[in-house]
Design a protein around this motif. Structure first.
Motif: not given
Ligand SMILES: *Cc1c(COP(=O)(O)O)cnc(C)c1O
Length: 396
Positions: A143-170
């Protein structure tokens, strides 16, 4: 880019006309505003110059998803953006073959068709990443995959505490050959207020996220944060790619910062119709539901066959103006579901009425309707449409 010539064909009673020359002009104009004039070396990522995505979600903000995407590609957009998987797949079915990103899928979504259709998909969480991996295995290709980080909109994307787990899993999924991480992105909350402190905070947070991505050994093709407002007004937010929605349709993201005219953009949508009838009212006659407007003197009025069922905002009752045979005239009383009443001193039944357009003939713009109905131009154009005949000019 001129208003379509009504003499070329019979005028429908109510219609939405979308000018694809305007879309192409806007895409080129925005590339120049954001990335500078074209160089001899050409444009695009190959020269290190930034890229352009045109966002066509919600039926192209009411302008028609497929024709707008085609026009955007003709004007050089490297990317098309869609919100939902269904939109992305519809674009593929319509023949779009370029880079295409989507970003809004609920849990349990089957990503296999998107992977098979070569759509870049977005993961918001490690759980969603697992679903993407499943889809890739089912499709038999990464899959061509993009990672969405929530940087402050508080809408879609990984919350800050979940950035590293998501990036590592990717990173692991990429090592396993299930995904190729093509992008990392986020979305701005306050780009239409360039001085808002949330902008600098989001730019800084995104930079921290990108550092984690680099530390994980990932080298995505595109890092992107900016919508139209961010692209135009926040240089720090541009990164490799800007996601242009509203500005590609010719509307300013915030007319209070710069109008569409000032930006050199051309609104692509025109809404017009014909008066169904005209009549003379006596002094004291109440007009439309609730009689919220009463004729202060004898008044000639016309009936327009469009209402909130066709996207004309009811909130603009007694506030909006229309161009009736070339002159701005007020809407009288409430906008109804199918129709509205406009002052029409010189008009005859069958005469043309312009509700909305680029403004070049004095007609109201989407920005005017936004003010009259306490909303934003985005909502005005996106909701426009119902029973109007919709057509496109400048199709190639
Ligand atoms: C809608 C959308 C855009 C485009 O925003 P505009 O303000 O219309 O330019 C960009 N990115 C994402 C994620 C969006 O949902």
């Amino acid at each position: 880019m001129d208003a379509p010539d009504p003499t070329l064909r019979p005028l429908p009673d109510a219609e939405v006309v979308v000018d694809l020359d305007a879309v192409r002009h806007n895409v080129r104009r925005l590339r120049e505003l954001v990335w500078g004039p074209p160089t001899d070396a050409g444009s695009g990522s190959s020269t290190g110059v930034g890229q352009v995505m045109v966002v066509v979600k919600a039926d192209g903000y009411g302008h028609g998803m497929v024709p707008v995407a085609r026009a955007a590609r003709q004007a050089g957009a490297e990317w098309i953006g869609a919100a939902t998987p269904a939109e992305a797949l519809a674009l593929r079915e319509a023949g779009d073959t370029g880079r295409l990103l989507c970003w809004l899928a609920a849990p349990g979504h089957d990503f296999a068709p998107l992977v098979a259709a070569d759509v870049d998909v977005t993961a918001y969480s490690t759980t969603q990443l697992e679903e993407v991996v499943r889809g890739a295995r089912a499709a038999g290709r990464p899959a061509r995959l993009q990672l969405k980080l929530d940087t402050g909109l508080s809408r879609g994307g990984a919350a800050r505490d979940d950035w590293l787990p998501l990036i590592t899993a990717a990173r692991h999924a990429q090592d396993d050959g299930d995904v190729v991480v093509t992008g990392v992105w986020s979305h701005l909350a306050c780009a239409d207020e360039p001085g808002h402190p949330a902008n600098a905070a989001q730019v800084a947070a995104f930079t921290e996220g990108l550092a984690l991505v680099a530390d994980a050994g990932l080298e995505p093709e595109v890092r992107h944060l900016a919508n139209s407002a961010g692209a135009l007004w926040l240089e720090d937010a541009r990164h490799d790619l800007v996601r242009l929605g509203i500005a590609a349709y010719g509307l300013s993201p915030e007319p209070g910062v710069a109008t569409s005219d000032e930006l050199g953009l051309v609104p692509a949508m025109t809404v017009r119709g014909r008066l169904v009838m005209v009549k003379q009212l006596a002094e004291g006659d109440g007009v439309s539901y609730g009689h919220t407007w009463t004729a202060p003197a004898p008044t000639r009025v016309g009936l327009v066959p469009m209402g909130y069922g066709d996207g004309v905002p009811r909130h603009a009752s007694s506030r909006a103006e229309l161009l009736v045979t070339g002159v701005r005239r007020p809407v009288l009383g409430r906008v109804c579901m199918d129709q509205l009443v406009v002052e029409a001193p010189d008009a005859e039944a069958g005469d043309e009425v312009l509700l909305l357009g680029p403004g070049s003939s004095g007609e109201p713009t989407a920005a005017d309707w936004a003010r009259w109905s306490d909303t934003i131009g985005y909502e005005v154009v996106t909701r426009m449409g119902g029973r109007q005949v919709r057509s496109w000019v400048g199709e190639r």
